[in-house]
Design an enzyme around this catalytic site. Structure first.
Site, PDB file in Angstrom:
ATOM      1  N   ASP A 128      -2.016   6.577   6.301  1.00 33.70           N
ATOM      2  CA  ASP A 128      -3.014   5.648   5.789  1.00 33.70           C
ATOM      3  C   ASP A 128      -3.306   4.684   6.932  1.00 33.70           C
ATOM      4  O   ASP A 128      -2.477   3.853   7.279  1.00 33.70           O
ATOM      5  CB  ASP A 128      -2.444   4.907   4.568  1.00 33.70           C
ATOM      6  CG  ASP A 128      -3.392   3.827   4.031  1.00 33.70           C
ATOM      7  OD1 ASP A 128      -4.482   3.640   4.616  1.00 33.70           O
ATOM      8  OD2 ASP A 128      -3.033   3.177   3.024  1.00 33.70           O
TER       9      ASP A 128
ATOM     10  N   LYS B 292     -12.493  -1.882   6.395  1.00 36.39           N
ATOM     11  CA  LYS B 292     -11.714  -2.757   7.279  1.00 36.39           C
ATOM     12  C   LYS B 292     -12.189  -2.656   8.731  1.00 36.39           C
ATOM     13  O   LYS B 292     -12.233  -3.640   9.424  1.00 36.39           O
ATOM     14  CB  LYS B 292     -10.223  -2.429   7.189  1.00 36.39           C
ATOM     15  CG  LYS B 292      -9.708  -2.348   5.756  1.00 36.39           C
ATOM     16  CD  LYS B 292      -8.866  -3.531   5.341  1.00 36.39           C
ATOM     17  CE  LYS B 292      -8.613  -3.585   3.841  1.00 36.39           C
ATOM     18  NZ  LYS B 292      -7.824  -2.471   3.318  1.00 36.39           N
TER      19      LYS B 292
ATOM     20  N   TRP C  53       0.825  -1.213   0.000  1.00 38.88           N
ATOM     21  CA  TRP C  53       0.000   0.000   0.000  1.00 38.88           C
ATOM     22  C   TRP C  53       0.857   1.260   0.000  1.00 38.88           C
ATOM     23  O   TRP C  53       0.526   2.236  -0.674  1.00 38.88           O
ATOM     24  CB  TRP C  53      -0.997  -0.009   1.155  1.00 38.88           C
ATOM     25  CG  TRP C  53      -1.939  -1.168   1.075  1.00 38.88           C
ATOM     26  CD1 TRP C  53      -2.062  -2.194   1.960  1.00 38.88           C
ATOM     27  CD2 TRP C  53      -2.898  -1.447   0.031  1.00 38.88           C
ATOM     28  NE1 TRP C  53      -3.023  -3.081   1.544  1.00 38.88           N
ATOM     29  CE2 TRP C  53      -3.543  -2.650   0.365  1.00 38.88           C
ATOM     30  CE3 TRP C  53      -3.260  -0.792  -1.150  1.00 38.88           C
ATOM     31  CZ2 TRP C  53      -4.536  -3.221  -0.446  1.00 38.88           C
ATOM     32  CZ3 TRP C  53      -4.249  -1.354  -1.951  1.00 38.88           C
ATOM     33  CH2 TRP C  53      -4.870  -2.555  -1.599  1.00 38.88           C
TER      34      TRP C  53
HETATM   35  C1  LIG Z   1      -7.175  -2.062   1.917  1.00 37.80           C
HETATM   36  C2  LIG Z   1      -6.159  -1.015   1.997  1.00 37.80           C
HETATM   37  C3  LIG Z   1      -6.049   0.005   1.026  1.00 37.80           C
HETATM   38  C4  LIG Z   1      -6.914   0.046  -0.214  1.00 37.80           C
HETATM   39  O1  LIG Z   1      -8.139   0.582   0.085  1.00 37.80           O
HETATM   40  P1  LIG Z   1      -9.242   0.838  -1.056  1.00 37.80           P
HETATM   41  O2  LIG Z   1     -10.339   1.436  -0.231  1.00 37.80           O
HETATM   42  O3  LIG Z   1      -9.582  -0.496  -1.640  1.00 37.80           O
HETATM   43  O4  LIG Z   1      -8.689   1.761  -2.048  1.00 37.80           O
HETATM   44  C5  LIG Z   1      -5.089   0.973   1.210  1.00 37.80           C
HETATM   45  N1  LIG Z   1      -4.271   0.969   2.272  1.00 37.80           N
HETATM   46  C6  LIG Z   1      -4.333   0.010   3.221  1.00 37.80           C
HETATM   47  C7  LIG Z   1      -3.403   0.040   4.384  1.00 37.80           C
HETATM   48  C8  LIG Z   1      -5.284  -1.014   3.105  1.00 37.80           C
HETATM   49  O5  LIG Z   1      -5.353  -1.972   4.050  1.00 37.80           O
END
Ligand SMILES: *Cc1c(COP(=O)(O)O)cnc(C)c1O
Length: 354
Positions: A167, A191, A100
């Protein structure tokens, strides 16, 4: 029977939330109308949006501290570029801790100079880099607090004079932190907060408005702030369901309470991984994630037996990410301690039988 859902995302949500969200699609709180057929400008929905935005800040201890919470669309993946478009003028720093962060770096490079200050690529992203130099005067420093795929998590954050951007897609609302150390936090809802379809952005407004480029309205945090997260039609179902999850968390005792539960779940599973000779953890011990535990069998020939056993125990979503293999048990907020107990029992049963 409801399964023990260890899926990495989309993933488990509290059952009370699912039931209330489902009912709202038929009829929202006795209004005679469905949540998804009312105007987003109606008093009922405006109140939902307001409550959700306020509760985010309240849970993080950020109310009245100059932060705004936004429910946007496009996933965390759109934030990879929105962050850079809104904040990157000259130079930003990124710590690369896996897939990511890699993607975030790639998007940011479209807008300016990006320094990859540290990377754990060499070790297969098994650890969180430490002790690297952070230059002064960066536009911002970007971290991925929890690495969903490799199962590592920052336990401490680097000191910097630059705005700190994170993030937090896979560990938002999961642990006690001084959230005011961050200037911008983003997370896809799916998540730890709700269904896919909305992305939470928490931003300290005084870091915005400093870049010289023109920003399209839909990608401009300041536009979304001025419209109270209703610049265009928001994803009403995802926002409402996120509100229900946040209320569930508040009623449970907030982040402090879930932090304790999450720590218990992680301790239970990692102890089994460490004590059971048939398993070995993937991530470096000191950097292990409380959300996503990654591990492997030490005897690959037991793969089929193990798989049969965990499936029979009603466990779902235990296979590792396609890029890593092995197993990944995601223990997000809504996963009960009991489900981790079931997995640990299967693992020790395997040891007895093997
Ligand atoms: C799942 C995830 C993403 C991607 O998220 P989307 O909403 O599918 O764009 C980005 N960063 C992390 C740390 C993730 O776990």
């Amino acid at each position: 029977m409801k399964k023990h859902n260890f899926s990495a995302g989309p993933c488990i949500l509290p059952e009370v939330v699912l039931k209330k969200a489902a009912a709202s699609v038929v009829e929202l709180d006795g209004s005679g109308l469905s949540l998804i057929e009312i105007s987003h400008r109606s008093a009922a929905f405006v109140e939902i949006m307001e409550k959700a935005r306020n509760l985010v800040l309240e849970l993080m201890g950020l109310s009245g501290k100059g932060y705004e919470a936004l429910f946007l669309q496009g996933g965390a993946s759109l934030e990879f570029l929105m962050v850079a478009m809104n904040l990157l003028e000259k130079r930003a720093g990124y710590v690369n801790t896996g897939t990511w962060s890699d993607k975030a770096i790639k998007e940011a490079r479209l807008f300016g100079e990006v320094l990859e200050l540290a990377s754990s690529k060499e070790t297969g992203f098994k650890n969180i880099p430490k002790g690297y130099n952070i230059p002064k005067g960066l536009d911002y420093l970007h971290l991925t607090t929890n690495n969903t795929i490799f199962g590592t998590q920052f336990q401490a954050f680097p000191e910097t004079d630059a705005p700190l951007v994170a993030d937090m897609s896979s560990d938002i609302f999961s642990r006690k932190l001084d959230y005011s150390r961050f200037d911008l936090i983003y997370a896809g809802a799916q998540k730890n907060m709700g269904p896919a379809g909305t992305t939470l952005v928490v931003v300290k407004s005084d870091i915005l408005g400093k870049v010289s480029r023109k920003i399209p309205s839909m990608l401009d945090y300041q536009v979304h702030i001025s419209k109270e997260s209703m610049f265009n039609t928001p994803p009403v179902f995802a926002v409402y369901t996120s509100l229900l999850t946040l209320e569930w968390l508040r009623d449970l005792g907030g982040i402090a309470a879930i932090d304790e539960i999450n720590a218990k779940k992680a301790k239970l599973l990692y102890s089994e991984i460490d004590l059971n000779p048939l398993f070995e953890g993937y991530a470096a011990k000191e950097d292990r994630s409380a959300m996503n535990a990654t591990f492997n069998l030490t005897e690959p020939k037991l793969k089929e037996t193990f798989e049969k056993m965990w499936k029979e125990a009603g466990i779902n979503g235990l296979n590792g990410h396609r890029s890593v293999g092995g197993y990944r048990a995601s223990m997000y907020n809504a996963l009960p301690l009991e489900s981790v107990g079931v997995l640990v029992d299967v693992m020790s049963d395997l040891e007895r039988k093997a």
